[in-house]
Every structure is written in structure tokens, then in C-alpha cells.
Scaffold this active site. Structure first.
Site, mmCIF file in Angstrom:
data_model
loop_
_atom_site.group_PDB
_atom_site.id
_atom_site.type_symbol
_atom_site.label_atom_id
_atom_site.label_comp_id
_atom_site.label_asym_id
_atom_site.label_seq_id
_atom_site.Cartn_x
_atom_site.Cartn_y
_atom_site.Cartn_z
ATOM 1 N N ASP A 13 -39.179 -4.835 -32.412
ATOM 2 C CA ASP A 13 -39.060 -6.274 -32.698
ATOM 3 C C ASP A 13 -39.876 -7.134 -31.736
ATOM 4 O OD1 ASP A 13 -37.155 -5.583 -34.659
ATOM 5 O OD2 ASP A 13 -35.627 -5.449 -33.107
ATOM 6 N N LYS A 16 -44.982 -7.088 -33.754
ATOM 7 C CA LYS A 16 -46.183 -6.340 -34.146
ATOM 8 C C LYS A 16 -46.765 -6.846 -35.464
ATOM 9 C CE LYS A 16 -43.669 -2.630 -33.788
ATOM 10 N NZ LYS A 16 -42.531 -3.085 -33.000
ATOM 11 N N ALA A 39 -38.065 -0.267 -40.069
ATOM 12 C CA ALA A 39 -38.864 -1.342 -39.472
ATOM 13 C C ALA A 39 -38.780 -2.606 -40.313
ATOM 14 C CB ALA A 39 -40.325 -0.898 -39.381
ATOM 15 N N GLY A 40 -38.958 -3.734 -39.668
ATOM 16 C CA GLY A 40 -39.033 -5.008 -40.392
ATOM 17 C C GLY A 40 -40.101 -5.839 -39.718
ATOM 18 N N HIS A 41 -41.271 -5.899 -40.311
ATOM 19 C CA HIS A 41 -42.382 -6.631 -39.694
ATOM 20 C C HIS A 41 -42.511 -7.996 -40.367
ATOM 21 C CE1 HIS A 41 -44.284 -2.625 -38.161
ATOM 22 N NE2 HIS A 41 -43.202 -2.975 -37.511
ATOM 23 N N GLN A 224 -41.164 0.126 -34.531
ATOM 24 C CA GLN A 224 -40.194 0.250 -33.432
ATOM 25 C C GLN A 224 -40.919 0.091 -32.080
ATOM 26 O OE1 GLN A 224 -39.880 3.115 -35.917
ATOM 27 N NE2 GLN A 224 -38.765 1.593 -37.070
ATOM 28 N N THR A 239 -34.948 6.246 -32.239
ATOM 29 C CA THR A 239 -35.236 6.578 -33.626
ATOM 30 C C THR A 239 -35.767 8.008 -33.675
ATOM 31 O OG1 THR A 239 -36.217 5.766 -35.679
ATOM 32 C CG2 THR A 239 -37.587 5.586 -33.679
ATOM 33 N N LYS A 331 -43.491 -14.576 -27.797
ATOM 34 C CA LYS A 331 -42.319 -15.445 -27.667
ATOM 35 C C LYS A 331 -42.191 -16.132 -26.314
ATOM 36 C CE LYS A 331 -39.355 -14.108 -31.371
ATOM 37 N NZ LYS A 331 -38.031 -13.743 -31.826
ATOM 38 N N GLY A 414 -45.252 -18.967 -30.919
ATOM 39 C CA GLY A 414 -44.505 -19.315 -32.127
ATOM 40 C C GLY A 414 -44.775 -18.277 -33.193
HETATM 41 P P1 IMP Z 1 -32.750 4.467 -37.140
HETATM 42 O O1 IMP Z 1 -34.190 4.650 -36.828
HETATM 43 O O2 IMP Z 1 -32.502 3.595 -38.341
HETATM 44 O O3 IMP Z 1 -32.016 5.747 -37.238
HETATM 45 O O4 IMP Z 1 -32.096 3.680 -35.918
HETATM 46 C C1 IMP Z 1 -32.071 4.248 -34.623
HETATM 47 C C2 IMP Z 1 -32.097 3.160 -33.560
HETATM 48 O O5 IMP Z 1 -33.355 2.502 -33.607
HETATM 49 C C3 IMP Z 1 -31.056 2.058 -33.768
HETATM 50 O O6 IMP Z 1 -30.659 1.572 -32.494
HETATM 51 C C4 IMP Z 1 -31.826 0.977 -34.493
HETATM 52 O O7 IMP Z 1 -31.281 -0.308 -34.301
HETATM 53 C C5 IMP Z 1 -33.172 1.109 -33.831
HETATM 54 N N1 IMP Z 1 -34.261 0.679 -34.701
HETATM 55 C C6 IMP Z 1 -34.782 1.325 -35.757
HETATM 56 N N2 IMP Z 1 -35.799 0.620 -36.272
HETATM 57 C C7 IMP Z 1 -35.935 -0.486 -35.546
HETATM 58 C C8 IMP Z 1 -36.836 -1.595 -35.565
HETATM 59 O O8 IMP Z 1 -37.756 -1.684 -36.388
HETATM 60 N N3 IMP Z 1 -36.642 -2.538 -34.619
HETATM 61 C C9 IMP Z 1 -35.688 -2.435 -33.670
HETATM 62 N N4 IMP Z 1 -34.825 -1.425 -33.596
HETATM 63 C C10 IMP Z 1 -34.949 -0.448 -34.526
#
Ligand code: IMP
Length: 423
Positions: A13, A16, A39-41, A224, A239, A331, A414
């Protein structure tokens, strides 16, 4: 022509998506190499906010080809939703988005297994996004997985059935209360697979080799962050893939000597979602303010992110493990208004001051040693050049550069593309 990398250096987060979007004009190819829809970009431009999960963040630039590499895991159902959300942009998806045949598929039962595994762990749960990431990578390394290329075979449904049956038995073994309707999930899955099959599948390692030979500029986009790396992160609260630089080699088929710039992104403070150690975490109103001003909610799960001061011990570790050649600080604007800022420069560990990340950084073992610095009151969000920066911000940046021994080339003030200041 070298392949440049863009990597998150904290717990994900870092921003990226925004930076890839800003940098894409300099590249011909943007390639994702690991992770999946966990992931959430988030990208913001022209007043639009768009979140991508599996699709690379170069998708909005007509000049760029986007590749989902072999190291990525793909959930066809989520992928279809991502494609649906892109429809309004009228992109020629079939030619600008290419998928590796070697990328593994997340099945509906992988998601169920993720939920069953987390439920069985009770308080020790990882805080997974429950997207089926861990179980899919387990099948990959266990040599049981299904890959994108399998979808081109006539018997893919048989392969699917055999694996799903095995998963169902495993879900029963966990003996936890998970409600699901597999028939419905399978219907969604099969529909989504049909849509996925309309896209272009490639042998991405060969494609990238040829592209390099033709002098194409390639950027590998990480997901990540380094502290969530399966080997070098805060295991087991990580992860299931290598988020660090070496992961780009295995996740794309690019040789180590072909890697060029390693661009590392960090936030001016720190955040984490899910469970696990976070030495500089704040439980007071300073942390609350960071979360509120920084809009620190997970782009994939909506969960509030834990917030804390910048941890230089962890950041130096990430810079070293990745071989970072240039930094981007995100940020900076969120820190405006704090009278004093803190940065962890060491940990107290077993009564001694240490400057490295020890094997076990649980809160009870480690407490941060802070350097205090003056904050700045100015709003940075409208600034367009370095010359406008307040003195205290320049001091903060200079201090970090000196400690990290890597130049900070971009300061983001921003979420919008335009709020990006090059130094
Ligand atoms: P998983 O990859 O969904 O199994 O999650 C494993 C750990 O990685 C957890 O603590 C999630 O919150 C964290 N995590 C997985 N993907 C992201 C991401 O894109 N951003 C931040 N944390 C992540």
C-alpha cells in the site's frame, strides 16, 4: 535493454499503482510478476479513481503493453470484474493486455481453503485478504496447480474437477464452519473462464526476451511490499510470494543481470493491514490522524490500516535486500500539521540497541528508538516544485537520504497523477 523494477519497501500500500501510472510514459511494457487479487493498486487521474487488482497499472496508457507474468496468480472471477470495470474506457484489451500461460489459476475452492485455514488459526490468523493466494501458491509449489495454459486444453474441466474434489476433502479436514454453495461458485468460475479465454495468452518469458532484444523499455511492477515477502518478510505474517527484487526474475523469466534500475517506494510514515509485528505502530490519536488524513483503508478489503512512524531499520533492510537504486517517498502531504515527527533509527532488543531487523520482531521483543524532527504546517498538496517545499520537509528528506544512502527522486504530495514532484 535492462528491465527496471518498481517495488514496495514496507507492508504494501505504498502507492505503487500511482507511480507506475506516472512512469508508464517512459516504458513500452509494464509487467506484473507476483501476487494476485490480494493487491489493490489505486490510480487517480482526470477526477477518476480506479482500483486494479491483477491487471498492471500501465493499462490506461495507449503506448504500453501490459503483461501478467508467470509468477502471478489469477482469479478469473475477479479478473472478469476488473475487465468489466475497464469497459467504459474503450481500451483495446486484447492487444494491450497479455497473460502468461504459466500463471496459476485461483479456483473457488482455493478461496474456501484460505477461509478455512484462517478460521482454524483463531487468534494466530494471518489476516489474509481471503482471495485464495496462499492455497494457490501451495498447489503451485506442491506441483498440483492449474495454469492459464491449461485452459487451452480440451480436458481442463477434468483437471479442475480432480483438484476441486481434493480441496473439498481438505476443507472438511479443517472442520470449521464455512458456508458455501460450490455449484454457484463454479458457475461463476466457468463463465469467467470463458471470458478470460478471449484474451491473449503468451509465453511471457519468450515475449520479454524478444522485446528486450528489440530495445523495448520494460518496467516490472511489484505488488505488496518487502516486509510481506515469503522469505524476508515478518514470517508467518506475510503473503505467499517473493515480493522482493529476485521475485521479478522468477516471476517473469528475466535473468538477474538484465535488471536495471530498482525503484523503491515508501510512505513517509508506515502502515500495515492484517496481523503481525509492526514495531512503530501508534495506538494514539497521532496514528488515528494519519489513518484519517491518509485515507488508510485497504483497497481490496476496505479494512482500516494500522498506522505508525517511519521505521528506518526496516526500510534500510528492504533497500539492501532489493538493491534499491532510487527512492520515491509517498504521502508526504499526510504528515503536514504534526508539530514533531518521529523516525525509528534503531531497536532496543534484549536490552541492547541494535540497528538491524532481528529474527523475531514481535512487539514484546523489540521497541523502537526514535529520532525526533520538526514537522511542517504547510499544505503540500498544491505544490508543484521542490523549491516550494518547507524547510522542515527538506530536512526530513535529507535525513532519510543520508541514512538510506539512496537518492529520493520523487516526492508524492497527493493521490492524483499531477501531484508528483520530481527532484
Ligand atoms: P494474503 O496474501 O491475502 O494471504 O494476505 C497475507 C498478508 O498480506 C495479510 O496480512 C494481508 O493483509 C497482507 N496483504 C496481502 N496483499 C496486500 C496488499 O496488496 N497490501 C497490503 N497488504 C497486503
Amino acid at each position: 535493454m535492462a528491465v527496471d523494477l518498481l517495488l514496495g519497501l514496507q507492508w504494501g500500500d505504498e502507492g505503487k499503482g500511482k507511480i507506475v501510472d506516472v512512469l508508464t510514459k517512459n516504458y513500452d511494457i509494464i509487467a506484473r510478476f507476483q501476487g494476485g487479487p490480494n493487491a489493490g493498486h489505486t490510480l487517480e487521474f482526470d477526477g477518476i479513481k480506479h482500483v486494479l487488482h491483477t491487471i498492471p497499472s500501465g493499462i490506461f496508457h495507449k503506448n504500453a503493453t501490459n503483461i501478467v507474468g508467470n509468477g502471478v496468480v489469477i482469479d478469473p472471477v475477479i479478473f472478469k470484474k476488473e475487465l468489466d470495470a475497464l469497459k467504459k474506457f474503450n481500451l483495446d484489451i486484447k492487444s494491450i493486455l497479455l497473460i502468461s500461460r504459466k500463471a496459476h489459476l485461483i479456483l473457488p475452492t482455493h478461496r474456501l481453503l484460505d477461509a478455512a485455514s484462517e478460521a482454524s488459526k483463531g487468534k494466530a490468523k494471518i489476516g489474509s485478504t481471503l482471495k485464495g493466494i496462499g492455497p494457490t501458491y501451495m498447489d503451485k509449489t506442491g506441483r498440483n496447480g492449474m495454469r492459464i495454459g491449461d485452459l487451452e486444453l480440451d480436458n481442463w474441466k477434468e483437471k479442475y474437477r480432480a483438484l476441486a474434489n481434493k480441496h473439498e476433502a481438505m476443507i472438511d479436514f479443517y472442520n470449521v464452519d464455512i458456508q458455501y454453495d460450490l455449484k454457484e461458485l463454479e458457475e461463476q468460475f466457468c463463465n469467467a473462464v470463458e471470458e478470460l479465454k478471449q484474451l491473449t495468452f503468451i509465453d511471457s518469458e519468450e515475449y520479454l526476451y524478444q522485446a528486450q532484444k528489440q530495445g523495448k523499455k520494460i518496467l516490472a511492477e511489484g505488488a505488496q511490499g518487502s516486509l510481506l515477502d515469503i522469505d524476508f518478510g515478518t514470517y508467518p505474517y506475510v503473503t505467499s510470494s517473493n515480493t522482493t527484487a529476485a521475485g521479478a526474475c522468477t516471476g517473469l523469466g528475466v535473468a538477474p543481470n538484465q535488471i536495471g534500475d530498482v525503484k523503491g517506494i515508501f510512505k513517509a510514515y508506515a502502515t500495515r493491514v492484517g496481523s503481525g509485528p509492526f514495531p512503530t505502530e501508534l495506538f494514539d490519536e497521532v496514528g488515528e490522524t494519519m489513518g484519517r488524513v491518509g485515507n488508510e483503508f485497504g483497497a481490496t478489503t476496505g479494512r482500516p490500516r494500522r498506522c505508525g512512524w517511519l521505521d528506518l531499520v526496516a526500510l534500510k533492510y528492504a533497500v539492501r535486500v532489493n538493491g534499491v537504486t532510487e527512492l520515491m517517498m509517498m504521502k508526504g502531504d499526510v504528515l503536514s500539521g504534526f508539530k514533531t515527527l518521529k523516525v525509528a533509527t534503531a531497536y532496543t532488543y534484549k536490552g541492547k540497541e541494535i540497528m538491524h531487523l532481528p529474527y523475531n520482531i514481535e512487539a514484546e521483543n523489540v521497541s523502537p528508538v526514535y529520532k525526533e524532527m520538526d514537522g511542517w504546517a504547510e499544505d503540500l498538496t498544491q505544490m508543484t516544485k521542490v523549491e516550494e517545499f518547507p524547510k522542515a520537509l527538506n530536512n526530513y528528506i535529507d535525513f532519510l537520504e543520508k541514512e538510506l544512502e539512496v537518492p529520493i527522486k520523487i516526492v508524492s504530495v497527493g493521490p492524483d497523477r499531477t501531484q508528483t514532484i520530481h527532484r
